[in-house]
Design a protein around this motif. Structure first.
Motif, PDB file in Angstrom:
ATOM      1  N   VAL A   8       0.835  -1.205   0.000  1.00 47.36           N
ATOM      2  CA  VAL A   8       0.000   0.000   0.000  1.00 47.36           C
ATOM      3  C   VAL A   8       0.867   1.251   0.000  1.00 47.36           C
ATOM      4  N   ARG A   9       1.921   1.218   0.796  1.00 43.64           N
ATOM      5  CA  ARG A   9       2.818   2.379   0.857  1.00 43.64           C
ATOM      6  C   ARG A   9       3.456   2.633  -0.504  1.00 43.64           C
ATOM      7  N   ASN A  10       3.915   1.577  -1.153  1.00 45.33           N
ATOM      8  CA  ASN A  10       4.532   1.745  -2.476  1.00 45.33           C
ATOM      9  C   ASN A  10       3.521   2.245  -3.497  1.00 45.33           C
ATOM     10  N   ALA A  11       2.309   1.688  -3.428  1.00 49.12           N
ATOM     11  CA  ALA A  11       1.263   2.139  -4.365  1.00 49.12           C
ATOM     12  C   ALA A  11       0.963   3.621  -4.138  1.00 49.12           C
ATOM     13  N   ALA A  12       0.934   4.024  -2.870  1.00 52.36           N
ATOM     14  CA  ALA A  12       0.654   5.432  -2.556  1.00 52.36           C
ATOM     15  C   ALA A  12       1.779   6.332  -3.065  1.00 52.36           C
ATOM     16  N   ARG A  13       3.010   5.883  -2.896  1.00 48.42           N
ATOM     17  CA  ARG A  13       4.137   6.700  -3.368  1.00 48.42           C
ATOM     18  C   ARG A  13       4.144   6.800  -4.889  1.00 48.42           C
ATOM     19  N   ASP A  14       3.840   5.683  -5.544  1.00 49.48           N
ATOM     20  CA  ASP A  14       3.756   5.718  -7.017  1.00 49.48           C
ATOM     21  C   ASP A  14       2.680   6.695  -7.470  1.00 49.48           C
ATOM     22  N   LEU A  15       1.526   6.573  -6.817  1.00 49.50           N
ATOM     23  CA  LEU A  15       0.394   7.436  -7.181  1.00 49.50           C
ATOM     24  C   LEU A  15       0.732   8.899  -6.899  1.00 49.50           C
ATOM     25  N   GLY A  16       1.396   9.125  -5.778  1.00 49.23           N
ATOM     26  CA  GLY A  16       1.790  10.490  -5.410  1.00 49.23           C
ATOM     27  C   GLY A  16       2.730  11.100  -6.441  1.00 49.23           C
ATOM     28  N   ARG A  17       3.661  10.288  -6.922  1.00 47.56           N
ATOM     29  CA  ARG A  17       4.600  10.794  -7.929  1.00 47.56           C
ATOM     30  C   ARG A  17       3.873  11.129  -9.223  1.00 47.56           C
ATOM     31  N   ARG A  18       2.936  10.264  -9.602  1.00 43.42           N
ATOM     32  CA  ARG A  18       2.216  10.489 -10.869  1.00 43.42           C
ATOM     33  C   ARG A  18       1.306  11.707 -10.795  1.00 43.42           C
ATOM     34  N   ARG A  19       0.737  11.938  -9.597  1.00 45.64           N
ATOM     35  CA  ARG A  19      -0.255  13.014  -9.479  1.00 45.64           C
ATOM     36  C   ARG A  19       0.323  14.317  -8.938  1.00 45.64           C
ATOM     37  N   SER A  20       1.598  14.339  -8.627  1.00 52.46           N
ATOM     38  CA  SER A  20       2.148  15.485  -7.884  1.00 52.46           C
ATOM     39  C   SER A  20       1.966  16.794  -8.644  1.00 52.46           C
ATOM     40  N   VAL A  21       2.131  16.753  -9.950  1.00 52.73           N
ATOM     41  CA  VAL A  21       2.006  17.996 -10.718  1.00 52.73           C
ATOM     42  C   VAL A  21       0.540  18.386 -10.848  1.00 52.73           C
ATOM     43  N   ARG A  22      -0.265  17.380 -11.219  1.00 51.84           N
ATOM     44  CA  ARG A  22      -1.665  17.671 -11.482  1.00 51.84           C
ATOM     45  C   ARG A  22      -2.403  18.184 -10.253  1.00 51.84           C
ATOM     46  N   ARG A  23      -2.055  17.650  -9.081  1.00 53.32           N
ATOM     47  CA  ARG A  23      -2.829  17.996  -7.887  1.00 53.32           C
ATOM     48  C   ARG A  23      -2.057  18.905  -6.934  1.00 53.32           C
ATOM     49  N   ALA A  24      -1.165  19.659  -7.487  1.00 56.37           N
ATOM     50  CA  ALA A  24      -0.342  20.514  -6.629  1.00 56.37           C
ATOM     51  C   ALA A  24      -1.176  21.529  -5.862  1.00 56.37           C
ATOM     52  N   ASP A  25      -2.333  21.904  -6.420  1.00 57.72           N
ATOM     53  CA  ASP A  25      -3.143  22.927  -5.770  1.00 57.72           C
ATOM     54  C   ASP A  25      -4.208  22.338  -4.846  1.00 57.72           C
ATOM     55  N   SER A  26      -4.228  21.002  -4.688  1.00 56.19           N
ATOM     56  CA  SER A  26      -5.290  20.399  -3.884  1.00 56.19           C
ATOM     57  C   SER A  26      -5.055  20.681  -2.398  1.00 56.19           C
ATOM     58  N   ILE A  27      -6.163  20.616  -1.648  1.00 56.02           N
ATOM     59  CA  ILE A  27      -6.074  20.872  -0.210  1.00 56.02           C
ATOM     60  C   ILE A  27      -5.571  19.624   0.489  1.00 56.02           C
ATOM     61  N   SER A  28      -4.619  19.809   1.398  1.00 53.53           N
ATOM     62  CA  SER A  28      -4.062  18.673   2.124  1.00 53.53           C
ATOM     63  C   SER A  28      -5.032  18.243   3.225  1.00 53.53           C
ATOM     64  N   GLU A  29      -5.385  16.982   3.223  1.00 57.18           N
ATOM     65  CA  GLU A  29      -6.309  16.468   4.241  1.00 57.18           C
ATOM     66  C   GLU A  29      -5.520  15.817   5.371  1.00 57.18           C
ATOM     67  N   GLY A  30      -6.032  15.984   6.576  1.00 58.22           N
ATOM     68  CA  GLY A  30      -5.368  15.415   7.742  1.00 58.22           C
ATOM     69  C   GLY A  30      -5.724  13.954   7.928  1.00 58.22           C
ATOM     70  N   LEU A  31      -5.018  13.340   8.877  1.00 54.91           N
ATOM     71  CA  LEU A  31      -5.225  11.915   9.137  1.00 54.91           C
ATOM     72  C   LEU A  31      -6.510  11.637   9.906  1.00 54.91           C
ATOM     73  N   PHE A  32      -7.007  12.665  10.594  1.00 53.90           N
ATOM     74  CA  PHE A  32      -8.077  12.391  11.556  1.00 53.90           C
ATOM     75  C   PHE A  32      -9.438  12.847  11.041  1.00 53.90           C
ATOM     76  N   ASP A  33     -10.460  12.298  11.671  1.00 51.80           N
ATOM     77  CA  ASP A  33     -11.835  12.626  11.318  1.00 51.80           C
ATOM     78  C   ASP A  33     -12.059  14.135  11.485  1.00 51.80           C
ATOM     79  N   PRO A  34     -12.521  14.812  10.427  1.00 51.37           N
ATOM     80  CA  PRO A  34     -12.706  16.259  10.523  1.00 51.37           C
ATOM     81  C   PRO A  34     -13.684  16.680  11.625  1.00 51.37           C
ATOM     82  N   SER A  35     -14.613  15.807  11.981  1.00 53.10           N
ATOM     83  CA  SER A  35     -15.590  16.163  13.023  1.00 53.10           C
ATOM     84  C   SER A  35     -14.922  16.309  14.389  1.00 53.10           C
ATOM     85  N   LEU A  36     -13.700  15.830  14.489  1.00 52.88           N
ATOM     86  CA  LEU A  36     -12.966  15.914  15.755  1.00 52.88           C
ATOM     87  C   LEU A  36     -12.780  17.367  16.199  1.00 52.88           C
TER      88      LEU A  36
END
Lengths: 164, 172
Positions: A61-89
């Motif tokens: 899963v970690r490798n798949a995430a890193r691969d995906l991150g590398r492929r999408r890094s340019v396209r999604r550079a402006d996306s909002i970073s989401e935290g690890l925890f439930d936003p309702s917290l």
């Protein structure tokens, strides 16, 4: 060679941990979902697991995430970073001391470097041993212990400020 | 939940208490609600894990091996008999031929025989020994070969399927 039932069972046991590990890499829940799906799908096709199955699943899963991150890094550079925890917290139970601690903890974890975050998530959420974590992320045991120690140290400091 | 005891690591209490505090932080972290994957993702994973526990050819492989052994044993024993040969042309029409030894057999095929119109093909179903027709549902390995001469494409597909014999050979 592991069977599909084993992979399915491992996924069910570690679904949250795997998703959270992908989140530490991608900071985007839909991408993290894609990474988990890709990794499990590939495991079901290949059915090749080397060594500890849990560590291998997290590594996949970690490798798949890193691969995906590398492929999408340019396209999604402006996306909002989401935290690890439930936003309702951030809005729940303002008067409860435990909620205050949790909010502080959540903010402190989100502020940690990704390499410390992933060690803490594997340890606290996935309940992995240090050796399994070392295998999953491909670093020596001492490095895992060091990242864990620094991560927990930072959290401890933040929490002590809350309870003072 | 708050498992953390702030006083446990107070100054002067010693560094040996640090691991206990770390463990408490771990527990607090584990008890803090994490962002969850979406419901649609959960459904997607359920489909992945339940509907594709393994690819069809992997699922068929052990059964095919068992069927191959059974076929070989049948040939060696010289007891090979009944065949039903169904010819499909992919356009909906088909021809059937049945062996004389099993004139009243009706096979209920529990899977659709529909196939892509572009393909034609042949399938052979072996019914087993004479006099030992099975009335209980039986699992067979079916191999279909689809040929598209215009495209020069040949596809072979093997998969298990269940057949039930609902008639018996006539004893008249």
């Amino acid at each position: 060679m592991p069977g599909a039932p084993l992979i399915a069972e491992l996924y069910r046991q570690h679904a949250q941990g795997l998703f959270s590990v992908a989140m530490t890499v991608l900071h985007d829940s839909s991408l993290a979902e894609d990474a988990v799906h890709d990794a499990v799908s590939r495991l079901l096709d290949d059915r090749r697991i080397d060594g500890d199955p849990v560590a291998y699943l997290y590594a996949s899963v970690r490798n798949a995430a890193r691969d995906l991150g590398r492929r999408r890094s340019v396209r999604r550079a402006d996306s909002i970073s989401e935290g690890l925890f439930d936003p309702s917290l951030s809005t729940e139970g303002w008067n409860e001391p435990s909620s205050d601690l949790r909010r502080t903890l959540a903010e402190a974890v989100d502020a940690l470097p990704p390499e410390q975050q992933e060690v803490l998530v594997m340890r606290a959420v996935g309940r992995l041993g240090f050796e399994q974590i070392a295998t999953a992320i491909g670093v020596p045991l001492g490095t895992v212990a060091s990242r864990y120690s620094r991560g927990v140290g930072a959290l401890r400091q933040q929490l002590q400020e809350v309870v003072r | 939940m708050n498992d953390w005891t702030p006083g446990a690591n107070a100054p002067g209490e010693g560094r040996d208490l640090v691991p206990a505090v770390d463990a408490a932080i771990e527990r607090l972290l584990a008890a803090t609600p994490l962002r969850r994957p979406s419901a649609s993702f959960d459904a997607r994973m359920r489909v992945l894990l339940e509907q594709r526990p393994m690819s069809w050819w992997r699922r068929a492989a052990p059964l095919a091996a068992a069927a191959g052994f059974a076929l070989a044993a049948g040939f060696v024993a010289g007891s090979w008999s009944s065949h039903l040969r169904t010819w499909g042309n992919g356009g909906g029409g088909r021809e059937s031929s049945r062996p004389a030894s099993t004139p009243n057999l009706n096979l209920v095929h529990q899977e659709s025989l529909a196939r892509p119109a572009a393909f034609g093909g042949t399938q052979t179903i072996d019914l087993g020994d004479d006099g030992a027709v099975q009335t209980a549902p039986s699992l067979w390995i079916r191999t279909d070969r689809f040929v598209d001469p215009q495209r020069g494409v040949t596809i072979e597909r093997s998969y298990p399927e269940t057949w039930t014999v609902v008639g018996r050979p006539s004893t008249d």
